[in-house]
Design a protein around this motif. Structure first.
Motif, mmCIF file in Angstrom:
data_model
loop_
_atom_site.group_PDB
_atom_site.id
_atom_site.type_symbol
_atom_site.label_atom_id
_atom_site.label_comp_id
_atom_site.label_asym_id
_atom_site.label_seq_id
_atom_site.Cartn_x
_atom_site.Cartn_y
_atom_site.Cartn_z
ATOM 1 N N ARG A 180 0.811 -1.221 0.000
ATOM 2 C CA ARG A 180 0.000 0.000 0.000
ATOM 3 C C ARG A 180 0.841 1.268 0.000
ATOM 4 O O ARG A 180 0.300 2.362 -0.106
ATOM 5 C CB ARG A 180 -0.918 0.003 1.243
ATOM 6 N N LEU A 181 2.133 1.124 0.125
ATOM 7 C CA LEU A 181 3.003 2.293 0.228
ATOM 8 C C LEU A 181 4.291 2.024 -0.542
ATOM 9 O O LEU A 181 4.850 0.924 -0.452
ATOM 10 C CB LEU A 181 3.335 2.544 1.709
ATOM 11 N N LYS A 182 4.728 3.039 -1.313
ATOM 12 C CA LYS A 182 5.986 2.909 -2.045
ATOM 13 C C LYS A 182 6.968 3.967 -1.561
ATOM 14 O O LYS A 182 6.572 5.089 -1.242
ATOM 15 C CB LYS A 182 5.767 3.107 -3.551
ATOM 16 N N LEU A 183 8.217 3.589 -1.559
ATOM 17 C CA LEU A 183 9.275 4.539 -1.207
ATOM 18 C C LEU A 183 10.029 4.940 -2.475
ATOM 19 O O LEU A 183 10.283 4.103 -3.342
ATOM 20 C CB LEU A 183 10.249 3.907 -0.205
ATOM 21 N N HIS A 184 10.367 6.209 -2.558
ATOM 22 C CA HIS A 184 11.075 6.738 -3.724
ATOM 23 C C HIS A 184 12.288 7.526 -3.245
ATOM 24 O O HIS A 184 12.154 8.425 -2.418
ATOM 25 C CB HIS A 184 10.191 7.705 -4.527
ATOM 26 N N GLY A 185 13.459 7.206 -3.790
ATOM 27 C CA GLY A 185 14.656 7.970 -3.477
ATOM 28 C C GLY A 185 15.003 8.899 -4.625
ATOM 29 O O GLY A 185 15.159 8.447 -5.762
ATOM 30 N N HIS A 196 17.379 12.695 -10.343
ATOM 31 C CA HIS A 196 17.853 11.332 -10.604
ATOM 32 C C HIS A 196 17.159 10.428 -9.593
ATOM 33 O O HIS A 196 17.193 10.700 -8.390
ATOM 34 C CB HIS A 196 19.374 11.250 -10.462
ATOM 35 N N VAL A 197 16.542 9.381 -10.070
ATOM 36 C CA VAL A 197 15.737 8.531 -9.184
ATOM 37 C C VAL A 197 16.493 7.247 -8.864
ATOM 38 O O VAL A 197 17.218 6.700 -9.709
ATOM 39 C CB VAL A 197 14.359 8.208 -9.817
ATOM 40 N N ARG A 202 19.335 -1.557 -10.268
ATOM 41 C CA ARG A 202 20.674 -1.146 -10.720
ATOM 42 C C ARG A 202 21.563 -0.770 -9.548
ATOM 43 O O ARG A 202 22.781 -0.682 -9.691
ATOM 44 C CB ARG A 202 20.558 0.068 -11.653
ATOM 45 N N GLY A 203 20.930 -0.483 -8.402
ATOM 46 C CA GLY A 203 21.695 -0.021 -7.252
ATOM 47 C C GLY A 203 22.297 1.343 -7.496
ATOM 48 O O GLY A 203 23.345 1.690 -6.965
ATOM 49 N N ASP A 204 21.623 2.160 -8.309
ATOM 50 C CA ASP A 204 22.185 3.457 -8.677
ATOM 51 C C ASP A 204 21.049 4.443 -8.958
ATOM 52 O O ASP A 204 19.885 4.051 -9.056
ATOM 53 C CB ASP A 204 23.066 3.292 -9.929
ATOM 54 N N PHE A 205 21.452 5.689 -9.147
ATOM 55 C CA PHE A 205 20.482 6.725 -9.482
ATOM 56 C C PHE A 205 20.462 6.937 -10.993
ATOM 57 O O PHE A 205 21.516 6.969 -11.637
ATOM 58 C CB PHE A 205 20.832 8.032 -8.768
ATOM 59 N N VAL A 206 19.283 7.091 -11.535
ATOM 60 C CA VAL A 206 19.091 7.201 -12.983
ATOM 61 C C VAL A 206 18.365 8.522 -13.279
ATOM 62 O O VAL A 206 17.386 8.841 -12.593
ATOM 63 C CB VAL A 206 18.205 6.031 -13.489
ATOM 64 N N ALA A 208 15.764 11.034 -14.440
ATOM 65 C CA ALA A 208 14.340 10.774 -14.671
ATOM 66 C C ALA A 208 14.018 10.707 -16.161
ATOM 67 O O ALA A 208 13.139 9.959 -16.580
ATOM 68 C CB ALA A 208 13.505 11.855 -13.985
ATOM 69 N N SER A 209 14.760 11.472 -16.976
ATOM 70 C CA SER A 209 14.483 11.485 -18.417
ATOM 71 C C SER A 209 14.777 10.132 -19.061
ATOM 72 O O SER A 209 14.299 9.853 -20.155
ATOM 73 C CB SER A 209 15.318 12.575 -19.108
ATOM 74 N N ARG A 210 15.585 9.302 -18.403
ATOM 75 C CA ARG A 210 15.903 7.982 -18.949
ATOM 76 C C ARG A 210 15.349 6.857 -18.100
ATOM 77 O O ARG A 210 15.670 5.688 -18.313
ATOM 78 C CB ARG A 210 17.432 7.828 -19.085
ATOM 79 N N SER A 211 14.504 7.194 -17.127
ATOM 80 C CA SER A 211 13.994 6.171 -16.213
ATOM 81 C C SER A 211 12.601 5.715 -16.643
ATOM 82 O O SER A 211 11.859 6.454 -17.294
ATOM 83 C CB SER A 211 13.917 6.734 -14.789
ATOM 84 N N THR A 212 12.285 4.492 -16.262
ATOM 85 C CA THR A 212 10.944 3.975 -16.556
ATOM 86 C C THR A 212 10.052 4.002 -15.320
ATOM 87 O O THR A 212 8.937 3.504 -15.344
ATOM 88 C CB THR A 212 11.041 2.513 -17.055
ATOM 89 N N HIS A 213 10.570 4.558 -14.236
ATOM 90 C CA HIS A 213 9.777 4.651 -13.004
ATOM 91 C C HIS A 213 10.241 5.872 -12.211
ATOM 92 O O HIS A 213 11.272 6.480 -12.524
ATOM 93 C CB HIS A 213 9.927 3.380 -12.167
ATOM 94 N N SER A 214 9.492 6.204 -11.181
ATOM 95 C CA SER A 214 9.777 7.430 -10.417
ATOM 96 C C SER A 214 10.601 7.139 -9.170
ATOM 97 O O SER A 214 10.531 7.884 -8.195
ATOM 98 C CB SER A 214 8.465 8.107 -10.037
ATOM 99 N N GLY A 215 11.375 6.080 -9.219
ATOM 100 C CA GLY A 215 12.243 5.766 -8.095
ATOM 101 C C GLY A 215 11.692 4.630 -7.272
ATOM 102 O O GLY A 215 10.483 4.530 -7.074
ATOM 103 N N THR A 216 12.601 3.788 -6.801
ATOM 104 C CA THR A 216 12.165 2.656 -6.006
ATOM 105 C C THR A 216 12.948 2.633 -4.705
ATOM 106 O O THR A 216 14.150 2.861 -4.689
ATOM 107 C CB THR A 216 12.424 1.333 -6.751
#
Ligand SMILES: [Zn+2]
Length: 228
Positions: A180-185, A196-197, A202-206, A208-216
């Motif tokens: 029910r809750l997601k965390l975004h870094g 950068h999300v 990947r264990g890294d920051f990506v 946002a323009s090249r990401s497929t999600h808003s951070g996990t």
């Protein structure tokens, strides 16, 4: 429209308050009144650094009623130690999760963060609370001189560290594990105008323009990302 501030007026804050009431509010009056009548139902808790260059509403395109915001020096999450002390950030997390039932928690650090630099270089002698507070960054510090690259890496490592601390909050862990809750870094690079999300796979920051999600967050079920 209100007239421009008279030249003798040096109270810029008062002028800005008058401008909000006269110019902005009439255009958005219905939205504010709906939010009063129906209450607030923000879906997102935004934990961000207090830095003046980080503007959550601009980054997310959010308006009134959409973000529940907790800001502090460094975008840090205090450890859930059971002390239940006078801690604003902890109270904010409890309020957001248990009373507002937010769906997402964003931890947002940024480039050129004064808090991270101060964690390396030390706070003024008189700033005892700040010295104590910045110990929350200790585990993210690197055993190197704080060059620009090390500072950037530390800013990112700190975001992940705070996400991990969030998972020590029983109500956060429970909601995350229940889906029910997601965390975004997030790490906002001011000079690039881009967040950068954090990507747990990947264990890294990506960017946002090249990401497929808003951070996990580190603990969102992996199977969920695979299906996104
Ligand atoms: Zn900062």
């Amino acid at each position: 429209m209100i007239p421009p501030a008279p030249p003798e007026s040096s109270d810029e804050l008062l002028h800005r308050l008058q401008r909000f009431h006269a110019d902005y509010f009439p255009l958005h009056q219905q939205r504010f009144q709906d939010l009063v009548a129906q209450g607030q139902h923000p879906k997102t808790l935004f934990i961000g650094c207090s830095d003046s260059r980080l503007v959550p509403y601009l980054l997310t395109g959010a308006g009134p009623g959409e973000l529940f915001i907790v800001r502090n020096v460094g975008a840090l999450v205090p450890p859930f130690d059971g002390s239940h002390g006078l801690h604003g950030t902890m109270a904010g997390i409890e309020f957001a999760v248990l009373m507002l039932h937010v769906k997402s928690i964003i931890v947002c650090g940024h480039s050129h963060c004064g808090a991270i630099r101060t964690a390396y270089e030390g706070a003024p002698e008189e700033a005892k609370a700040l010295q104590n507070w910045l110990r929350l960054v200790d585990e993210a510090l690197l055993p190197v001189q704080p060059c620009p690259e090390a500072l950037l890496r530390t800013e990112q490592r700190s975001v992940v560290l705070q996400l991990e601390r969030l998972m020590d909050y029983p109500m956060v862990r429970r909601e995350v594990e229940a889906g029910r809750l997601k965390l975004h870094g997030w790490h906002y690079v001011i000079e690039e105008g881009e967040v950068h999300v954090f990507d747990v796979q990947r264990g890294d920051f990506v960017p946002a323009s090249r990401s497929t999600h808003s951070g996990t967050g580190p603990f969102t079920p992996h199977v969920e990302h695979l299906n996104e």
